[in-house]
Design a protein around this motif. Structure first.
Motif, short mmCIF file in Angstrom:
data_model
loop_
_atom_site.label_atom_id
_atom_site.label_comp_id
_atom_site.label_asym_id
_atom_site.label_seq_id
_atom_site.Cartn_x
_atom_site.Cartn_y
_atom_site.Cartn_z
N SER A 185 0.82 -1.21 0.00
CA SER A 185 0.00 0.00 0.00
C SER A 185 0.86 1.26 0.00
O SER A 185 0.71 2.12 -0.87
CB SER A 185 -0.91 -0.02 1.23
N GLU A 379 -1.14 3.22 14.72
CA GLU A 379 -2.19 3.82 13.88
C GLU A 379 -1.90 3.58 12.40
O GLU A 379 -2.80 3.28 11.62
CB GLU A 379 -2.24 5.33 14.17
N LYS A 382 -2.40 -0.26 11.52
CA LYS A 382 -3.70 -0.86 11.90
C LYS A 382 -4.53 -1.36 10.71
O LYS A 382 -5.09 -2.47 10.76
CB LYS A 382 -4.50 0.13 12.73
N PRO A 383 -4.63 -0.62 9.59
CA PRO A 383 -5.46 -1.09 8.47
C PRO A 383 -4.95 -2.39 7.84
O PRO A 383 -5.68 -3.04 7.08
CB PRO A 383 -5.38 0.06 7.46
N HIS A 384 -3.72 -2.77 8.14
CA HIS A 384 -3.11 -3.92 7.47
C HIS A 384 -2.97 -5.14 8.39
O HIS A 384 -2.46 -6.17 7.97
CB HIS A 384 -1.73 -3.52 6.94
#
Length: 387
Positions: A185, A379, A382-384
């Motif tokens: 990403s 933070e 976190k999305p991964h």
């Protein structure tokens, strides 16, 4: 009874059709086993996966090559498959290497530290899969040091190397699958990336909670004891002290012929969950080979409570102050850094890191506490996260 950890390779063989992956190039080594104790590449071949080529990281397919040593290409004795070394003439697979491959599988056990090079082999594989439009499937494995994190973060502009290319903490708390998602990403690689997760693992679990036998991941990570001590004593690579390589417990004991009667009072006041005792050993390789080294043996009494980077830097500060006539910084040559210069900078990810140790104790401790703060990492990642 605890549930036994299932690795990504176990999950793959149980739930996926081998034909889906076509011709496979497998990045692996002898440290990669299934949870039942069979070598991954053997188990995958027996399950019908069409592996046509192997890629090996640092230490070679055997996972026993000397630290930092050039690893040549070869043929795997257990499968007769060709081995392309990613720690020899090159660090990344070439377009020719990937030409007749449909899928790259990655199954290499990691230990959860930024300066452990298997992660950066993965980063090069990610980039080449992006460049050559190849699907990359990561057979994920737990982080043996749990999801606990500790800095420093990496100064990517001035301290990028093969022991830390990109800006993550020293102890990142992630699996390689999670980091691959992050890199894909953030670096906008747009790789066709699939993570086959491990099962029955949670972020609060250490290797000792896995209910599995320990498998050495590289020549000097011989036991869980060595792995726990490694993030404390790895920084000694940048000094003229022995980190215990060539002894029966690498990284869990350190020393030098001149390390006599060290006073560890201040070190023990600062560190937590680490016990020390005097020891002596004669290394069979590395610094002081064949010489009697006096030193200390470290035991981590509670992995959930220790702060290894803080402890390691305070240990060096303690030794440097007590033995100013003997202690010295020293280059650490490897295949990826032949001159071996700025090794402490590259390990820590901090520019001109040696200058930290010139500070008085209170200022030194304050600076190290600031550096080991991971700030916004949780933070950012976190999305991964998968677990």
């Amino acid at each position: 009874m605890k549930s036994t950890i299932q690795f990504g390779v176990d999950h793959l063989m149980t739930n996926f059709d081998p034909l889906k992956f076509g011709k496979i190039g497998l990045v692996t080594n002898d440290a990669a086993f299934t949870s039942s104790g069979k070598r991954s590449r053997i188990a995958l071949l027996e399950a019908g996966f069409e592996i046509t080529k192997l890629f090996s990281p640092e230490h070679g397919i055997s996972a026993k090559g000397a630290d930092g040593a050039f690893m040549p290409n070869g043929t795997d004795l257990s499968t007769d498959l060709p081995i392309v070394s990613l720690y020899g003439e090159k660090l990344a697979p070439s377009t020719a290497d990937l030409d007749e491959i449909d899928t790259v599988l990655f199954d290499v056990p990691d230990i959860g530290l930024r300066y452990y090079t298997y992660l950066w082999t993965l980063s090069y594989v990610l980039e080449e899969c992006s460049r050559n439009q190849k699907r990359l499937v990561i057979l994920d494995r737990p982080n043996p040091l749990s999801g606990v994190i500790e800095g420093p973060m990496l100064d990517e502009e001035r301290c990028s190397s093969f022991i830390g290319r990109w800006d993550i903490p020293v102890r990142h708390g992630c699996t390689l699958g999670e980091l691959a998602k992050l890199f894909n990403s953030e670096k906008q690689l747009k790789v066709d990336l699939q993570i086959i997760p491990c099962l029955n693992w949670q972020k609060n679990m250490f290797f000792s909670d896995w209910n599995l036998d320990f498998q050495p991941t590289s020549p000097a990570i011989l036991s869980w004891e060595c792995m726990l001590a490694y993030p404390v004593t790895a920084y000694l690579e940048a000094t003229n002290l022995s980190d215990g390589r060539g002894s029966d417990t690498p990284f869990a004991q350190i020393g030098a012929p001149w390390l006599i009667d060290i006073n560890l009072t201040r070190f023990l006041e600062i560190t937590t969950a680490i016990e020390v005792e005097p020891c002596q050993f004669i290394p069979e390789e590395g610094k002081f080979r064949g010489e009697l080294c006096l030193g200390i043996k470290l035991k981590v009494t509670n992995p959930s409570l220790y702060h290894p980077t803080l402890a390691g830097l305070c240990l060096i500060k303690t030794i440097r102050e007590q033995y100013p006539k003997y202690f010295a910084w020293k280059p650490y040559p490897t295949r990826a850094n032949p001159a071996g210069t700025r090794h402490l900078d590259l390990l820590l990810g901090v520019f001109e890191a040696e200058k930290l140790f010139d500070l008085p104790w209170d200022a030194f401790l304050s600076s190290v506490l600031d550096l080991t703060n991971t700030n916004k990492w949780q933070e950012r990642v976190k999305p991964h996260l998968l677990y």
